[in-house]
Design an enzyme around this catalytic site. Structure first.
Site, PDB file in Angstrom:
ATOM      1  N   VAL A  72       0.808  -1.226   0.000  1.00  0.00           N
ATOM      2  CA  VAL A  72       0.000   0.000   0.000  1.00  0.00           C
ATOM      3  C   VAL A  72       0.841   1.276   0.000  1.00  0.00           C
ATOM      4  O   VAL A  72       0.307   2.362  -0.205  1.00  0.00           O
ATOM      5  CB  VAL A  72      -1.011   0.042   1.175  1.00  0.00           C
ATOM      6  N   ASN A  98      -7.236  -1.541   5.762  1.00  0.00           N
ATOM      7  CA  ASN A  98      -6.927  -2.327   6.964  1.00  0.00           C
ATOM      8  C   ASN A  98      -5.443  -2.552   7.193  1.00  0.00           C
ATOM      9  O   ASN A  98      -5.004  -2.698   8.332  1.00  0.00           O
ATOM     10  CB  ASN A  98      -7.648  -3.682   6.844  1.00  0.00           C
ATOM     11  N   TYR A 164       2.628   5.809  15.686  1.00  0.00           N
ATOM     12  CA  TYR A 164       1.436   4.978  15.458  1.00  0.00           C
ATOM     13  C   TYR A 164       0.187   5.735  15.907  1.00  0.00           C
ATOM     14  O   TYR A 164      -0.813   5.801  15.192  1.00  0.00           O
ATOM     15  CB  TYR A 164       1.583   3.665  16.243  1.00  0.00           C
ATOM     16  N   ALA A 166      -0.261   8.976  16.328  1.00  0.00           N
ATOM     17  CA  ALA A 166      -0.539  10.136  15.475  1.00  0.00           C
ATOM     18  C   ALA A 166      -1.159   9.686  14.148  1.00  0.00           C
ATOM     19  O   ALA A 166      -2.117  10.307  13.663  1.00  0.00           O
ATOM     20  CB  ALA A 166       0.753  10.915  15.220  1.00  0.00           C
ATOM     21  N   LYS A 168      -2.899   6.959  13.582  1.00  0.00           N
ATOM     22  CA  LYS A 168      -4.262   6.453  13.797  1.00  0.00           C
ATOM     23  C   LYS A 168      -5.236   7.589  14.107  1.00  0.00           C
ATOM     24  O   LYS A 168      -6.389   7.549  13.700  1.00  0.00           O
ATOM     25  CB  LYS A 168      -4.271   5.398  14.904  1.00  0.00           C
ATOM     26  N   ILE A 197      -6.488  -7.196  19.904  1.00  0.00           N
ATOM     27  CA  ILE A 197      -7.036  -8.309  19.116  1.00  0.00           C
ATOM     28  C   ILE A 197      -5.892  -9.280  18.824  1.00  0.00           C
ATOM     29  O   ILE A 197      -4.771  -8.849  18.511  1.00  0.00           O
ATOM     30  CB  ILE A 197      -7.629  -7.800  17.777  1.00  0.00           C
TER      31      ILE A 197
HETATM   32  P1  NAI Z   1      -1.768  -8.519  11.061  1.00  0.00           P
HETATM   33  O1  NAI Z   1      -0.304  -8.365  11.149  1.00  0.00           O
HETATM   34  O2  NAI Z   1      -2.351  -9.844  11.379  1.00  0.00           O
HETATM   35  O3  NAI Z   1      -2.282  -8.062   9.620  1.00  0.00           O
HETATM   36  C1  NAI Z   1      -1.807  -6.895   9.006  1.00  0.00           C
HETATM   37  C2  NAI Z   1      -1.553  -7.192   7.535  1.00  0.00           C
HETATM   38  O4  NAI Z   1      -1.148  -5.971   6.907  1.00  0.00           O
HETATM   39  C3  NAI Z   1      -0.425  -8.210   7.323  1.00  0.00           C
HETATM   40  O5  NAI Z   1      -0.881  -9.302   6.545  1.00  0.00           O
HETATM   41  C4  NAI Z   1       0.665  -7.415   6.625  1.00  0.00           C
HETATM   42  O6  NAI Z   1       1.384  -8.161   5.662  1.00  0.00           O
HETATM   43  C5  NAI Z   1      -0.145  -6.294   5.983  1.00  0.00           C
HETATM   44  N1  NAI Z   1       0.711  -5.149   5.658  1.00  0.00           N
HETATM   45  C6  NAI Z   1       1.658  -4.555   6.423  1.00  0.00           C
HETATM   46  N2  NAI Z   1       2.275  -3.595   5.735  1.00  0.00           N
HETATM   47  C7  NAI Z   1       1.697  -3.567   4.499  1.00  0.00           C
HETATM   48  C8  NAI Z   1       1.915  -2.807   3.332  1.00  0.00           C
HETATM   49  N3  NAI Z   1       2.856  -1.868   3.270  1.00  0.00           N
HETATM   50  N4  NAI Z   1       1.132  -3.058   2.254  1.00  0.00           N
HETATM   51  C9  NAI Z   1       0.185  -3.999   2.302  1.00  0.00           C
HETATM   52  N5  NAI Z   1      -0.059  -4.775   3.372  1.00  0.00           N
HETATM   53  C10 NAI Z   1       0.691  -4.556   4.454  1.00  0.00           C
HETATM   54  O7  NAI Z   1      -2.351  -7.389  12.040  1.00  0.00           O
HETATM   55  P2  NAI Z   1      -3.846  -6.886  12.358  1.00  0.00           P
HETATM   56  O8  NAI Z   1      -3.887  -6.658  13.798  1.00  0.00           O
HETATM   57  O9  NAI Z   1      -4.870  -7.743  11.736  1.00  0.00           O
HETATM   58  O10 NAI Z   1      -3.819  -5.447  11.649  1.00  0.00           O
HETATM   59  C11 NAI Z   1      -4.892  -4.933  10.893  1.00  0.00           C
HETATM   60  C12 NAI Z   1      -5.132  -3.477  11.271  1.00  0.00           C
HETATM   61  O11 NAI Z   1      -5.641  -3.412  12.610  1.00  0.00           O
HETATM   62  C13 NAI Z   1      -3.881  -2.602  11.265  1.00  0.00           C
HETATM   63  O12 NAI Z   1      -4.186  -1.367  10.652  1.00  0.00           O
HETATM   64  C14 NAI Z   1      -3.576  -2.400  12.736  1.00  0.00           C
HETATM   65  O13 NAI Z   1      -2.904  -1.195  12.967  1.00  0.00           O
HETATM   66  C15 NAI Z   1      -4.972  -2.394  13.302  1.00  0.00           C
HETATM   67  N6  NAI Z   1      -5.081  -2.653  14.741  1.00  0.00           N
HETATM   68  C16 NAI Z   1      -4.662  -3.830  15.313  1.00  0.00           C
HETATM   69  C17 NAI Z   1      -4.854  -4.069  16.653  1.00  0.00           C
HETATM   70  C18 NAI Z   1      -4.476  -5.375  17.313  1.00  0.00           C
HETATM   71  O14 NAI Z   1      -4.516  -5.470  18.550  1.00  0.00           O
HETATM   72  N7  NAI Z   1      -4.134  -6.401  16.575  1.00  0.00           N
HETATM   73  C19 NAI Z   1      -5.476  -3.053  17.523  1.00  0.00           C
HETATM   74  C20 NAI Z   1      -5.893  -1.869  16.842  1.00  0.00           C
HETATM   75  C21 NAI Z   1      -5.693  -1.683  15.498  1.00  0.00           C
END
Ligand code: NAI
Length: 260
Positions: A72, A98, A164, A166, A168, A197
């Site tokens: 992205v 996401n 992070y 800022a 979000k 999560i």
């Molecule tokens: P995850 O690590 O399981 O999934 C995130 C995915 O984003 C990964 O598959 C990764 O390869 C992909 N990704 C990372 N950089 C990328 C890039 N430059 N281009 C395309 N894809 C990319 O983590 P999760 O937790 O499912 O993350 C999803 C969203 O939720 C994120 O935006 C994270 O900041 C947010 N989030 C997560 C929380 C948690 O406790 N897990 C809490 C609050 C928000």
């Protein structure tokens, strides 16, 4: 019940949804849920192997999906991906921003500047680029939906995560601004703020630390499951969610409500 009494549709069948970071965690759970509900899912993420694994799983279950390798942070690649999705699945109705990663950074860190730029490059800037690339489709859809995955860090702040936090908070601001600007086209724009999560981002935290944090900080005293977040993403994408826009909604087990 043979004759329905209500009027609004609660189906995403045949809607085209693009999800970034869909090979893991919440993105993958969201892809599975939309596929289960009959949507056509564009699964995008960094690696071909992980994208294909999600697409295969959906197709094996009888769903419709198309996989694209998309970083992205690559502005041109976003435009190319949207063209490919249109050609393979049809015009886009739903965008789920996401993709994300954990970015640290205290002000004293020597690499603070790099972390800051990385946070904006991955967690904020791509959201507007993907929406701009899909905008004609979303306008034409009549039921265009944008769902941005922010964080409880988008409404509160923890120590040691300034870039992070800022970024979000930026997602929350972008969501409100997009909602205000795109409402005239019937497009709704909302942000989800997940709390802790169990996903790729949090899997390396030792079990006892996770447990202590969840018991102390959340009303439900546990980490959430990615599907519990995907449930709200789906709900916001329904045609029946047509009057919900500019909303910033926590899915956090009560973390932001708790003050004891
Ligand atoms: P995850 O690590 O399981 O999934 C995130 C995915 O984003 C990964 O598959 C990764 O390869 C992909 N990704 C990372 N950089 C990328 C890039 N430059 N281009 C395309 N894809 C990319 O983590 P999760 O937790 O499912 O993350 C999803 C969203 O939720 C994120 O935006 C994270 O900041 C947010 N989030 C997560 C929380 C948690 O406790 N897990 C809490 C609050 C928000």
């Amino acid at each position: 019940m043979t004759n329905r009494i209500t009027t609004l549709s609660r189906s995403v069948a045949d809607k085209v949804v693009v999800i970034t970071g869909a090979a893991s965690g919440m993105g993958r759970a969201t892809a599975f849920l939309f596929a289960d509900e009959g949507a056509k899912v564009a699964v995008t993420d960094l690696s071909r192997e992980r994208v294909d694994a999600v697409v295969d799983r959906i197709r094996t279950a009888g769903g419709a999906a198309h996989g694209i390798v998309l970083d992205v942070t690559d502005a041109d690649a976003i435009i190319g991906a949207v063209e490919e999705i249109r050609a393979e699945l049809g015009p886009i109705d739903v965008v789920v921003n996401n993709a994300g990663l954990a970015v640290g950074g205290a002000l004293e860190d020597p690499n603070f500047e790099d972390e800051w730029m990385r946070a904006l490059d991955v967690l904020l800037t791509p959201h507007q680029r993907l929406v701009r690339a899909c905008l004609d489709d979303l306008k034409a859809s009549g039921e265009g939906r944008i769902i941005n995955i922010a964080s409880t860090e988008g409404i509160t702040a923890q120590r040691g995560a300034m870039p992070y936090t800022a970024a979000k908070h930026g997602v929350v601001g972008l969501t409100r601004s997009m909602a205000v600007n795109l409402g005239v086209h019937g497009i709704t724009v909302n942000a989800i703020c997940p709390g802790p999560i169990l996903t790729g981002i949090t899997e390396d935290i030792p079990d006892d630390m996770r447990d202590t944090f969840a018991r102390r900080r959340t009303a439900l005293r546990r980490y959430g499951d990615p599907e519990e977040v995907a449930h709200l993403t789906l709900s916001l994408a329904l045609p029946a969610a047509s009057y919900i826009t500019g909303a910033i909604i926590p899915v956090d087990g009560g973390l932001t409500a708790k003050n004891d």
